[in-house]
Design a protein around this motif. Structure first.
Motif, PDB file in Angstrom:
ATOM      1  N   ALA A 266       0.866  -1.183   0.000  1.00 47.66           N
ATOM      2  CA  ALA A 266       0.000   0.000   0.000  1.00 47.66           C
ATOM      3  C   ALA A 266       0.900   1.229   0.000  1.00 47.66           C
ATOM      4  O   ALA A 266       1.951   1.232   0.617  1.00 47.66           O
ATOM      5  CB  ALA A 266      -0.898   0.001   1.235  1.00 47.66           C
ATOM      6  N   ASN A 267       0.466   2.241  -0.695  1.00 52.36           N
ATOM      7  CA  ASN A 267       1.279   3.447  -0.803  1.00 52.36           C
ATOM      8  C   ASN A 267       1.103   4.276   0.469  1.00 52.36           C
ATOM      9  O   ASN A 267       0.452   5.305   0.495  1.00 52.36           O
ATOM     10  CB  ASN A 267       0.865   4.246  -2.038  1.00 52.36           C
ATOM     11  CG  ASN A 267       1.874   5.325  -2.371  1.00 52.36           C
ATOM     12  OD1 ASN A 267       2.972   5.341  -1.841  1.00 52.36           O
ATOM     13  ND2 ASN A 267       1.491   6.225  -3.258  1.00 52.36           N
ATOM     14  N   VAL A 268       1.704   3.796   1.546  1.00 49.17           N
ATOM     15  CA  VAL A 268       1.454   4.364   2.867  1.00 49.17           C
ATOM     16  C   VAL A 268       2.040   5.761   2.998  1.00 49.17           C
ATOM     17  O   VAL A 268       1.400   6.670   3.508  1.00 49.17           O
ATOM     18  CB  VAL A 268       2.030   3.443   3.962  1.00 49.17           C
ATOM     19  CG1 VAL A 268       1.807   4.041   5.328  1.00 49.17           C
ATOM     20  CG2 VAL A 268       1.390   2.066   3.878  1.00 49.17           C
ATOM     21  N   HIS A 269       3.283   5.955   2.544  1.00 51.58           N
ATOM     22  CA  HIS A 269       3.953   7.242   2.741  1.00 51.58           C
ATOM     23  C   HIS A 269       4.043   8.083   1.472  1.00 51.58           C
ATOM     24  O   HIS A 269       4.041   9.292   1.536  1.00 51.58           O
ATOM     25  CB  HIS A 269       5.361   7.009   3.306  1.00 51.58           C
ATOM     26  CG  HIS A 269       5.360   6.269   4.603  1.00 51.58           C
ATOM     27  ND1 HIS A 269       5.831   4.982   4.728  1.00 51.58           N
ATOM     28  CD2 HIS A 269       4.927   6.628   5.833  1.00 51.58           C
ATOM     29  CE1 HIS A 269       5.694   4.587   5.983  1.00 51.58           C
ATOM     30  NE2 HIS A 269       5.152   5.557   6.662  1.00 51.58           N
ATOM     31  N   GLY A 270       4.187   7.435   0.336  1.00 51.24           N
ATOM     32  CA  GLY A 270       4.230   8.165  -0.922  1.00 51.24           C
ATOM     33  C   GLY A 270       5.590   8.734  -1.243  1.00 51.24           C
ATOM     34  O   GLY A 270       6.241   8.298  -2.187  1.00 51.24           O
TER      35      GLY A 270
ATOM     36  N   VAL B 226       7.310  11.253   4.661  1.00 47.84           N
ATOM     37  CA  VAL B 226       7.894  10.569   5.814  1.00 47.84           C
ATOM     38  C   VAL B 226       8.435  11.591   6.807  1.00 47.84           C
ATOM     39  O   VAL B 226       8.188  11.512   8.013  1.00 47.84           O
ATOM     40  CB  VAL B 226       9.020   9.614   5.369  1.00 47.84           C
ATOM     41  CG1 VAL B 226       9.782   9.078   6.579  1.00 47.84           C
ATOM     42  CG2 VAL B 226       8.452   8.460   4.557  1.00 47.84           C
ATOM     43  N   VAL B 227       9.187  12.571   6.288  1.00 46.61           N
ATOM     44  CA  VAL B 227       9.763  13.604   7.154  1.00 46.61           C
ATOM     45  C   VAL B 227       8.659  14.402   7.844  1.00 46.61           C
ATOM     46  O   VAL B 227       8.752  14.714   9.041  1.00 46.61           O
ATOM     47  CB  VAL B 227      10.699  14.526   6.352  1.00 46.61           C
ATOM     48  CG1 VAL B 227      11.164  15.698   7.202  1.00 46.61           C
ATOM     49  CG2 VAL B 227      11.887  13.744   5.820  1.00 46.61           C
ATOM     50  N   ALA B 228       7.586  14.703   7.113  1.00 46.37           N
ATOM     51  CA  ALA B 228       6.473  15.439   7.705  1.00 46.37           C
ATOM     52  C   ALA B 228       5.792  14.632   8.808  1.00 46.37           C
ATOM     53  O   ALA B 228       5.366  15.185   9.833  1.00 46.37           O
ATOM     54  CB  ALA B 228       5.459  15.812   6.620  1.00 46.37           C
TER      55      ALA B 228
ATOM     56  N   PRO C  53      10.545   5.173   0.908  1.00 46.26           N
ATOM     57  CA  PRO C  53       9.450   5.517   1.813  1.00 46.26           C
ATOM     58  C   PRO C  53       8.271   4.546   1.759  1.00 46.26           C
ATOM     59  O   PRO C  53       7.358   4.645   2.573  1.00 46.26           O
ATOM     60  CB  PRO C  53       9.027   6.911   1.326  1.00 46.26           C
ATOM     61  CG  PRO C  53       9.339   6.891  -0.135  1.00 46.26           C
ATOM     62  CD  PRO C  53      10.583   6.056  -0.274  1.00 46.26           C
ATOM     63  N   ASN C  54       8.286   3.608   0.804  1.00 45.08           N
ATOM     64  CA  ASN C  54       7.138   2.728   0.598  1.00 45.08           C
ATOM     65  C   ASN C  54       7.481   1.255   0.768  1.00 45.08           C
ATOM     66  O   ASN C  54       6.983   0.400   0.050  1.00 45.08           O
ATOM     67  CB  ASN C  54       6.543   2.971  -0.792  1.00 45.08           C
ATOM     68  CG  ASN C  54       5.987   4.376  -0.918  1.00 45.08           C
ATOM     69  OD1 ASN C  54       5.215   4.814  -0.081  1.00 45.08           O
ATOM     70  ND2 ASN C  54       6.408   5.103  -1.941  1.00 45.08           N
TER      71      ASN C  54
ATOM     72  N   LEU D 268       9.663   1.453   6.593  1.00 46.22           N
ATOM     73  CA  LEU D 268      10.600   2.290   5.844  1.00 46.22           C
ATOM     74  C   LEU D 268      11.861   1.473   5.623  1.00 46.22           C
ATOM     75  O   LEU D 268      12.155   0.563   6.411  1.00 46.22           O
ATOM     76  CB  LEU D 268      10.960   3.560   6.625  1.00 46.22           C
ATOM     77  CG  LEU D 268       9.831   4.528   6.995  1.00 46.22           C
ATOM     78  CD1 LEU D 268      10.328   5.545   8.017  1.00 46.22           C
ATOM     79  CD2 LEU D 268       9.288   5.225   5.754  1.00 46.22           C
ATOM     80  N   SER D 269      12.642   1.800   4.594  1.00 50.57           N
ATOM     81  CA  SER D 269      13.880   1.050   4.382  1.00 50.57           C
ATOM     82  C   SER D 269      14.950   1.921   3.735  1.00 50.57           C
ATOM     83  O   SER D 269      14.649   2.929   3.091  1.00 50.57           O
ATOM     84  CB  SER D 269      13.633  -0.205   3.536  1.00 50.57           C
ATOM     85  OG  SER D 269      13.165   0.119   2.241  1.00 50.57           O
ATOM     86  N   MET D 270      16.190   1.485   3.921  1.00 49.74           N
ATOM     87  CA  MET D 270      17.356   2.167   3.351  1.00 49.74           C
ATOM     88  C   MET D 270      18.170   1.110   2.613  1.00 49.74           C
ATOM     89  O   MET D 270      18.614   0.122   3.206  1.00 49.74           O
ATOM     90  CB  MET D 270      18.195   2.808   4.469  1.00 49.74           C
ATOM     91  CG  MET D 270      17.388   3.746   5.352  1.00 49.74           C
ATOM     92  SD  MET D 270      18.404   4.630   6.590  1.00 49.74           S
ATOM     93  CE  MET D 270      18.886   3.273   7.656  1.00 49.74           C
ATOM     94  N   ARG D 271      18.344   1.310   1.310  1.00 49.63           N
ATOM     95  CA  ARG D 271      18.978   0.285   0.477  1.00 49.63           C
ATOM     96  C   ARG D 271      20.497   0.388   0.518  1.00 49.63           C
ATOM     97  O   ARG D 271      21.065   1.477   0.413  1.00 49.63           O
ATOM     98  CB  ARG D 271      18.500   0.416  -0.973  1.00 49.63           C
ATOM     99  CG  ARG D 271      18.869  -0.778  -1.850  1.00 49.63           C
ATOM    100  CD  ARG D 271      18.362  -0.565  -3.275  1.00 49.63           C
ATOM    101  NE  ARG D 271      18.427  -1.777  -4.058  1.00 49.63           N
ATOM    102  CZ  ARG D 271      19.526  -2.211  -4.673  1.00 49.63           C
ATOM    103  NH1 ARG D 271      20.649  -1.534  -4.588  1.00 49.63           N
ATOM    104  NH2 ARG D 271      19.493  -3.337  -5.373  1.00 49.63           N
TER     105      ARG D 271
END
Length: 215
Positions: free
Chosen positions: A8-12, A17-19, A104-105, A110-113
């Protein structure tokens, strides 16, 4: 690991995310930076991950030497000691990596590649004829993992916001089977490829740049 698949496009967007999490994430982090006498936001950060200890240490600097900020528990990291060699081996990589981008999705909040396979991983795979060393390795939220480092939602919010602030080019990640500052890495172990001696020497030298007083 496909931690960037979206159910699901939770954060977009990263801005969303920062907001949503940025203010509280910084409120939680700033006392650690104050205690370490490092101005927030810092100029550079390094994350040191150790599989055996299930810890992810955050180090940061403005100018001069890096300073220890805090440690996050790793909720889940699949596999065991030893580098990742191929797709599907469920191993968390070992080596010196960069964060390539923020997702962000992620289905894991959340993830960091990470840039696995990096040039060293690709060189070793080519020499051994391994055609698919795998990929899609992330540091992410939640508490499940297949080759990635899961650190829970609160921790990934803090680090996601921090990395976005300092820039991915100012963030590196070093992953070791255990903390070489406590006990030397054994690159000669029977379960390891012959080149692990070189890899573990590189990892050990990197960890040695970040001495902790309680070790």
């Amino acid at each position: 690991m496909n931690s960037n698949s979206v159910t699901a496009n939770v954060h977009g967007t990263i801005e969303n995310v920062v907001a949503s999490y940025g203010y509280l994430a910084e409120v939680r982090m700033k006392p650690y930076f104050m205690r370490a006498e490092v101005t927030y936001p810092p100029k550079d950060i390094v994350l040191l991950a150790t599989k055996e200890e299930k810890a992810l240490e955050l180090w940061a600097r403005n100018d001069g030497d890096f300073t220890f900020i805090r440690s996050y528990p790793i909720s889940k990291a699949s596999g065991g000691p030893g580098p990742k060699l191929r797709e599907g081996d469920k191993q968390v990589p070992e080596g010196i990596y960069r964060i390539t981008h923020l997702n962000p999705n992620s289905q894991f909040h959340l993830s960091m590649r990470l840039d696995y396979p990096n040039s060293y991983d690709l060189m070793r795979a080519a020499k051994e004829g391994r055609r698919n060393p795998g990929g899609d390795i992330y540091i992410h939220g939640k508490a499940q993992s297949t080759g990635c480092l899961a650190i829970g939602d609160i921790a990934v919010e803090e680090l996601f916001v921090l990395v976005n602030t300092v820039g991915t080019e100012q963030a590196s990640v070093v992953i070791a089977p255990h903390d070489p500052r406590r006990q030397p890495l054994d690159g000669f172990a029977s379960n390891l490829p012959l080149w692990a001696v070189e890899l573990y020497a590189d990892i050990s030298r990197e960890f040695a740049k970040y001495p902790k007083s309680d070790i």
